[in-house]
Design a protein around this motif. Sequence first.
Motif, short mmCIF file in Angstrom:
data_model
loop_
_atom_site.label_atom_id
_atom_site.label_comp_id
_atom_site.label_asym_id
_atom_site.label_seq_id
_atom_site.Cartn_x
_atom_site.Cartn_y
_atom_site.Cartn_z
N VAL A 70 0.84 -1.21 0.00
CA VAL A 70 0.00 0.00 0.00
C VAL A 70 0.87 1.25 0.00
N VAL A 71 1.87 1.28 0.89
CA VAL A 71 2.75 2.44 0.99
C VAL A 71 3.59 2.59 -0.29
N THR A 72 4.02 1.49 -0.86
CA THR A 72 4.81 1.55 -2.10
C THR A 72 4.02 2.19 -3.23
N ALA A 73 2.77 1.77 -3.38
CA ALA A 73 1.93 2.36 -4.43
C ALA A 73 1.75 3.86 -4.21
N GLY A 74 1.51 4.25 -2.95
CA GLY A 74 1.35 5.67 -2.65
C GLY A 74 2.62 6.46 -2.86
N GLY A 75 3.76 5.88 -2.50
CA GLY A 75 5.03 6.57 -2.68
C GLY A 75 5.35 6.82 -4.14
N VAL B 20 -4.32 11.06 -3.66
CA VAL B 20 -4.41 9.60 -3.60
C VAL B 20 -3.11 9.01 -3.06
N GLY B 21 -1.99 9.45 -3.61
CA GLY B 21 -0.70 8.95 -3.15
C GLY B 21 -0.43 9.30 -1.70
N PHE B 22 -0.79 10.52 -1.30
CA PHE B 22 -0.60 10.96 0.08
C PHE B 22 -1.40 10.10 1.05
N SER B 23 -2.64 9.77 0.69
CA SER B 23 -3.49 8.96 1.56
C SER B 23 -2.86 7.61 1.86
N ALA B 24 -2.18 7.03 0.89
CA ALA B 24 -1.58 5.70 1.06
C ALA B 24 -0.23 5.74 1.75
N THR B 25 0.29 6.93 2.04
CA THR B 25 1.60 7.05 2.70
C THR B 25 1.51 7.87 3.98
N SER B 26 0.30 8.07 4.49
CA SER B 26 0.16 8.98 5.62
C SER B 26 -0.54 8.30 6.81
N LEU B 27 -1.50 8.98 7.40
CA LEU B 27 -2.01 8.59 8.71
C LEU B 27 -2.76 7.26 8.73
N ILE B 28 -3.55 6.96 7.71
CA ILE B 28 -4.36 5.74 7.78
C ILE B 28 -3.50 4.49 7.87
N TRP C 4 13.79 16.82 -7.67
CA TRP C 4 14.38 16.50 -6.37
C TRP C 4 13.30 16.22 -5.33
N LEU C 5 12.19 16.96 -5.40
CA LEU C 5 11.08 16.68 -4.50
C LEU C 5 10.53 15.28 -4.74
N ALA C 6 10.43 14.90 -6.01
CA ALA C 6 9.93 13.56 -6.35
C ALA C 6 10.85 12.47 -5.80
N CYS C 7 12.16 12.66 -5.95
CA CYS C 7 13.12 11.68 -5.41
C CYS C 7 13.01 11.59 -3.90
N GLY C 8 12.84 12.73 -3.24
CA GLY C 8 12.70 12.74 -1.79
C GLY C 8 11.48 11.97 -1.33
N TYR C 9 10.36 12.14 -2.04
CA TYR C 9 9.13 11.43 -1.67
C TYR C 9 9.31 9.93 -1.83
N LEU C 10 9.93 9.55 -2.93
CA LEU C 10 10.14 8.12 -3.22
C LEU C 10 11.05 7.48 -2.16
N LEU C 11 12.19 8.10 -1.90
CA LEU C 11 13.17 7.52 -0.98
C LEU C 11 12.73 7.64 0.48
N GLY C 12 11.90 8.63 0.78
CA GLY C 12 11.46 8.81 2.16
C GLY C 12 10.35 7.88 2.59
N THR C 13 9.63 7.29 1.64
CA THR C 13 8.48 6.47 2.00
C THR C 13 8.68 4.97 1.80
N ILE C 14 9.40 4.57 0.76
CA ILE C 14 9.40 3.15 0.38
C ILE C 14 10.49 2.30 1.05
N PRO C 15 11.77 2.69 1.02
CA PRO C 15 12.81 1.77 1.53
C PRO C 15 12.64 1.37 2.99
N LEU C 16 12.40 2.32 3.89
CA LEU C 16 12.25 1.99 5.31
C LEU C 16 11.00 1.16 5.57
N THR C 17 9.97 1.39 4.79
CA THR C 17 8.75 0.59 4.94
C THR C 17 9.05 -0.88 4.70
#
Length: 410
Positions: free
Chosen positions: A77-82, A110-118, A169-182
Amino acid sequence: MPDSARGWKVVAALFVVLMASSGLGFYSLPIFVRVMSEEGAFSVHTISTASAIFFATSGVTGLAVARALARMDVRWVVTAGGLLGALCLLALGQVGDRTTLYLVYALFGVGFSATSLIPAMTVVARWFERQRAIAVGVVSTGLSCGGVVVAPLVAGLAERHGLSAIAPWLACGYLLGTIPLTWAFVRDGPHGRLHGPAGTNTSVPGVPYRAAVRGPFFAWFSLAYVFLMGAQVGAMMHVYNLASLRIDSGFGQLVVALIAVSSICGRFGGGFLLTRVSVYPVASVLCAVQALTLAALSFSDNGLAIGIATVGFGLSVGNLLMMQPLIVIDAFGVRDYAKIYALTQLLTTVGYAVGPELMGGMFDSAGNYRGAFFGAAVAAAAGFVCFRIAVSRRPREDLSQPLVGGRLGS
C-alpha cells in the motif's frame, strides 16, 4: 527479537515515512500557494482550490486504503502511494493550465493517503496497547518534523530556484522517504495481519463497523472534526502567506517552522499526559485553544503577536490530529479500526476541502486575511461545541474483551 523492540522499530520507520510525506505534501502545499501565485501562473484562489481537491481525493481514497490494509501487506500500500506521490511532484513542476493542476493535485491526494495517517495509525494500533498513546504521539510527530526539517528546505529552494527546477528533487525525496524503510522495518502487526482475505476477524475486541458509524457519538465526533480540521487546515494553507504579507517571506518560513516545532512539543507532552488522564478533557481544552489562537492571528499585525499565536495554534495542531485516532480506538476498539478511522478521515475531508477554499476566496475578495482567519476561529468554536456533545454521547462498553456474535464477550 521481543515484540516490544520490533514495535518501536516500526514506530521509527513510520516516523520517517510521515516526515517525508507530510513535509513534501501537507506542509509544502502552502509553500506552493505562495510560489505558484508569485510566478503568476495561477491565482491564490485557484491554487487553494487545487489544495481542496488534494484533501478531497485523499479522504475519499482513505476508505479504499483501509480496505486494502485489511486484505494485503501494508508495504505494498505504501509503495503504491510513494510511487504515485513522487510522479505527481515531478509533474507539478511542468503544470501550465488549471485543469492539469487540478488533476495532478487530485492524484497527489491519492498517493498521500496511502503514505500517511491511515496506514501508519492502523499499524500502530495493531502493535501497541498500553503504550499506544506514546507510540501514536511519536509516529504522528513525524508529520510535524516534516514541517520543521523538510518544508523550510522546500520553501528556500522554491523561492531561490523556482518550482520547476526543484520538482525532480522533491519527487526523489518522496520516493526515498516512504518506500525503503517501509520494506525494511514495517510489518502489519506482531502476529501478522489481524484480518483474513474477507477483511474481518470477530476475535479482535471492538465495535463492528456498522454499529459504530450509526451511533450518535460517531456523528457528533465526526462533525466536530469537520469544523476543527477545516479551520486548522485552512489556516495551515494560508498562514505562510499571511506572515509573508504582514512581515516578509523569511518570517513566513519561521512561522511554518514554529507551528511544526510547537506541534512536536505538544505531541510528546500530550502523549505522556494521556497515559495519566482521559483524552476527552484534554481534547476539549485544545479545541478552545485553536479557536482563540486563530482569532488572535486574524487581528495580529506585528511579529511578536503572530509568533505567540502561532505557537499556541501549533500546540493544538499537533495534539488534535494525534487524538483523533486515539479517540476512535478508545470508543470503538481495534476490530474495525482502519475502516472506522478511514470514514472519519473521509468526513473530515469536507473540512479539509472547504477550509482552504473558503479562506482563499475570502482573501481574494477582501485583499487581506482578517475575515478569513476570524471565520476559521468561528469554525473551531463550532467544533468545540460539537465535540462536547459527542463526549456526552460516547459509548460505555468495555472493549477489553473480544466481540462474540456482535456483542461483547464476558
